[in-house]
Design an enzyme around this catalytic site. Structure first.
Site, PDB file in Angstrom:
ATOM      1  N   SER A   1       3.089  -2.110  10.310  1.00 33.90           N
ATOM      2  CA  SER A   1       4.665  -1.976  10.633  1.00 33.90           C
ATOM      3  C   SER A   1       5.411  -3.370  10.216  1.00 33.90           C
ATOM      4  CB  SER A   1       4.673  -1.837  11.955  1.00 33.90           C
ATOM      5  OG  SER A   1       4.150  -0.416  12.151  1.00 33.90           O
TER       6      SER A   1
ATOM      7  N   GLU B   1      -5.987  -5.144  10.691  1.00 35.67           N
ATOM      8  CA  GLU B   1      -5.077  -4.078  10.865  1.00 35.67           C
ATOM      9  C   GLU B   1      -5.232  -3.288  11.988  1.00 35.67           C
ATOM     10  OE1 GLU B   1      -2.357  -1.798   7.567  1.00 35.67           O
ATOM     11  OE2 GLU B   1      -4.402  -1.087   7.548  1.00 35.67           O
TER      12      GLU B   1
ATOM     13  N   LYS C   1       0.384   4.036  -0.234  1.00 37.53           N
ATOM     14  CA  LYS C   1      -0.372   5.418   0.126  1.00 37.53           C
ATOM     15  C   LYS C   1      -0.079   6.670  -0.550  1.00 37.53           C
ATOM     16  CE  LYS C   1      -0.010   3.325   4.776  1.00 37.53           C
ATOM     17  NZ  LYS C   1      -0.159   3.518   6.130  1.00 37.53           N
TER      18      LYS C   1
ATOM     19  N   GLY D   1       2.805  -1.001   4.342  1.00 34.62           N
ATOM     20  CA  GLY D   1       2.861   0.401   3.990  1.00 34.62           C
ATOM     21  C   GLY D   1       4.400   0.878   3.696  1.00 34.62           C
TER      22      GLY D   1
ATOM     23  N   ASN E   1       0.868  -1.257   0.027  1.00 35.58           N
ATOM     24  CA  ASN E   1       0.142   0.088  -0.117  1.00 35.58           C
ATOM     25  C   ASN E   1       0.974   1.348  -0.046  1.00 35.58           C
ATOM     26  OD1 ASN E   1      -1.620   2.029   0.564  1.00 35.58           O
ATOM     27  ND2 ASN E   1      -2.321   1.356   2.778  1.00 35.58           N
TER      28      ASN E   1
ATOM     29  N   HIS F   1      -9.712   1.244   4.725  1.00 35.42           N
ATOM     30  CA  HIS F   1      -8.451   1.509   5.440  1.00 35.42           C
ATOM     31  C   HIS F   1      -8.674   2.402   6.450  1.00 35.42           C
ATOM     32  CE1 HIS F   1      -4.312   2.555   6.456  1.00 35.42           C
ATOM     33  NE2 HIS F   1      -3.986   1.553   5.803  1.00 35.42           N
TER      34      HIS F   1
HETATM   35  P1  PGA Z   1       2.474   0.522   7.826  1.00 36.24           P
HETATM   36  O1  PGA Z   1       1.262   0.532   6.967  1.00 36.24           O
HETATM   37  O2  PGA Z   1       3.231  -0.842   7.144  1.00 36.24           O
HETATM   38  O3  PGA Z   1       3.378   1.630   7.170  1.00 36.24           O
HETATM   39  O4  PGA Z   1       2.270   0.189   9.103  1.00 36.24           O
HETATM   40  C1  PGA Z   1       0.369  -0.552   6.644  1.00 36.24           C
HETATM   41  C2  PGA Z   1      -0.947   0.187   6.088  1.00 36.24           C
HETATM   42  O5  PGA Z   1      -1.330   1.013   6.837  1.00 36.24           O
HETATM   43  O6  PGA Z   1      -1.540  -0.430   5.234  1.00 36.24           O
END
Ligand code: PGA
Length: 262
Positions: free
Chosen positions: A222, A173, A14, A243, A12, A101
């Site tokens: 994470s 999540e 973002k 992410g 993702n 999300h």
């Molecule tokens: P992250 O994000 O791996 O940076 O925690 C995951 C997400 O929000 O899809």
């Protein structure tokens, strides 16, 4: 349409790849990083910002790769300024769409009802919806995780019938575990196992055991190459929503290799 691979790594992006130069550089580096990558049982789904979805779809031709979007609107087409349609995603080569999300809920005020409608239109357009559910820090402290998960699943999947449930991907999540929320700890494999069992049970009750069996349940929050094994493999999660680690192609490739060997 069914996902044949055992595991799914979904990146993702973002709003991280925020200009054309960054997109180009990511693709070039990914090409180098993935030269010897031949996962046997892992699919990689790249969900860039929608501006570059077609660029990703044209660039990436390996069989283990798919492209997806980070959201879609719940109507098919029409006067909806700024909206991204499921049909557009699909016709530009997208196969997946992340829905519900927590950042969409937080910054764009998305509700469970809207997520449910988006899931419905995504399925109609032959996209795999990646439906995110998870509790926030307060709900966790108050031991409401189970209730929150069941409620969100119930609401967000309310228009999904037995016939299309196998196209779904569910992502547990926990909002407090997302890297942008500065987590000081992550869920244990035990906590994840419990969440997975709960989600599976919900699916079995609603859709029957054989349909429930085919739904992939993944974890997000994470994940990097250093913790994938301890968190996802040990808990039996069937992949991850990645992410911030996905910004680095070499790191993403490492995660896929680790996922694929387990
Ligand atoms: P992250 O994000 O791996 O940076 O925690 C995951 C997400 O929000 O899809």
């Amino acid at each position: 349409m069914t996902i044949k691979e055992k595991r799914l790594i979904i990146a993702n992006f973002k709003m991280y790849l925020s200009d054309k130069a960054q997109v180009d550089q990511w693709l070039r580096n990914f090409e180098k990083a993935s030269r010897d990558l031949k996962p046997e049982d892992t699919k990689l789904v790249l969900c860039p910002p929608s501006m570059s979805l077609s660029r990703f779809a044209e660039y990436l031709r390996e069989g283990y790769l798919n492209v997806g979007a980070q959201d879609c609107f719940w109507e098919e087409e029409g006067a909806f300024t700024g909206a991204l349609g499921a049909k557009m995603i699909s016709s530009y080569g997208g196969k997946f769409v992340i829905l519900g999300h927590s950042e969409r809920r937080r910054y764009f005020a998305e509700t469970d009802e809207q997520v449910a409608l988006k899931v419905k239109i995504a399925l109609k357009n032959r996209l795999h919806p990646v439906v995110c559910v998870g509790e926030n820090a307060t709900q966790k402290r108050q031991e409401e995780t189970k209730e929150v998960l069941l409620n969100k699943l119930d609401q967000c999947l309310k228009y999904v019938g037995k016939g299309s449930v196998e196209e779904l991907v569910l992502c547990y999540e926990p909002i407090w575990a997302i890297s942008a929320n500065n987590p000081d700890h992550l869920p244990s494999a035990n906590e994840l196992m419990e969440a997975k069992v709960l989600m599976k049970k919900f699916l079995v009750n609603k859709y029957g055991a054989s349909n429930a069996e085919r739904v992939k349940i993944i974890y997000g929050g994470s994940i990097d190459s250093g913790n994938y094994e301890e968190i996802c493999t040990e808990s039996g999660m069937e992949g991850a929503l990645v992410g911030s680690a996905g910004k680095m192609p070499y790191e993403l490739v490492k995660i896929i290799k680790i996922a694929d060997k387990n």
